[in-house]
Design an enzyme around this catalytic site. Sequence first.
Site, PDB file in Angstrom:
ATOM      1  N   GLY A 143      26.475  -7.590  51.094  1.00  0.00           N
ATOM      2  CA  GLY A 143      27.021  -6.434  52.334  1.00  0.00           C
ATOM      3  C   GLY A 143      26.346  -6.331  53.066  1.00  0.00           C
TER       4      GLY A 143
ATOM      5  N   HIS B 130      30.728  -4.421  49.968  1.00  0.00           N
ATOM      6  CA  HIS B 130      30.696  -3.441  50.521  1.00  0.00           C
ATOM      7  C   HIS B 130      29.969  -3.767  51.982  1.00  0.00           C
ATOM      8  CE1 HIS B 130      26.685  -2.424  51.016  1.00  0.00           C
ATOM      9  NE2 HIS B 130      26.248  -3.185  49.342  1.00  0.00           N
ATOM     10  N   ASP B 131      30.930  -2.685  52.996  1.00  0.00           N
ATOM     11  CA  ASP B 131      30.320  -2.378  54.929  1.00  0.00           C
ATOM     12  C   ASP B 131      30.301  -3.685  55.641  1.00  0.00           C
ATOM     13  OD1 ASP B 131      29.868   0.203  54.017  1.00  0.00           O
ATOM     14  OD2 ASP B 131      27.940  -0.297  52.684  1.00  0.00           O
TER      15      ASP B 131
END
Length: 268
Positions: A136, A118-119
């Site tokens: 992440g 994520h991200d």
Amino acid sequence: MIHPHTYIHPNAKLATNVKIDPFTVIHQDVEIGDGTWIGSNVTIMEGARIGKNCRIFPGAVIAAIPQDLKFQGEYSQVIIGDGTTIREFVTVNRGTKDRDKTVIGKNCLIQAYCHLAHDCIVGDNCIMSNNTQVAGHVVIGDWAILAGMCAVHQFVKIGAHAFVGGGSLVGKDVPPFIKAGRNPLSYSGVNSIGLKRRGFSVDTINQILDIYRVLYNKGMNTSQAVEYIEEEMPATDERDEILTFIRESGRGIIKRFTKGSSDDDLPI
């Protein structure tokens, strides 16, 4: 162009010439651009935005929810740029409220079994070789290459045109234009071959070499080296990119390898 054994949610938006092979599932809130091919047994979940002329190979999972206990179901996306290839069994997770998105740029090659958490923000023309695992919030600059089986710690930054050797554990930031290798991960010279291939002049490459000589070979700490480079070396886009990267580093940059010098510390 779409096999009858594929499931596509009625709310998904596909360009007219997208090709999808059998047993693939396309969820709602997905957009896929012109000329993209999606192989069999691919799962593309809510929030995916896939550009033009991409190739997604069998077994990939795009835009699954983050593997992050802080995730609370907030809306987020995965954005994949035009011309990018996602090979077999790659997983790319949606963003969280930190950035609201995970991004892979244009003309990237993400090889088999890689994971992007994520991200993450990946620039254009990047390559991640097989089994590279990226945690992440990682940021990877344009033209960076990660060789096979790298493991990148969360919040790490890897600069543009950097090369990270296979099997590396990346716990510190990797400045732009360099090669990183060995264990612990260390500065291994300037990525002069990659820079030549991308049209950098000999003069520019030699200036980058001079900057990293000051940073890694002159016995200064990082703050002293940055001050010296800014005051004593001519301003160029590359110099300023290096200085900005170092100043904005949250985890600190990788260190010099102490058991020997690099061949790339020689002038071209």
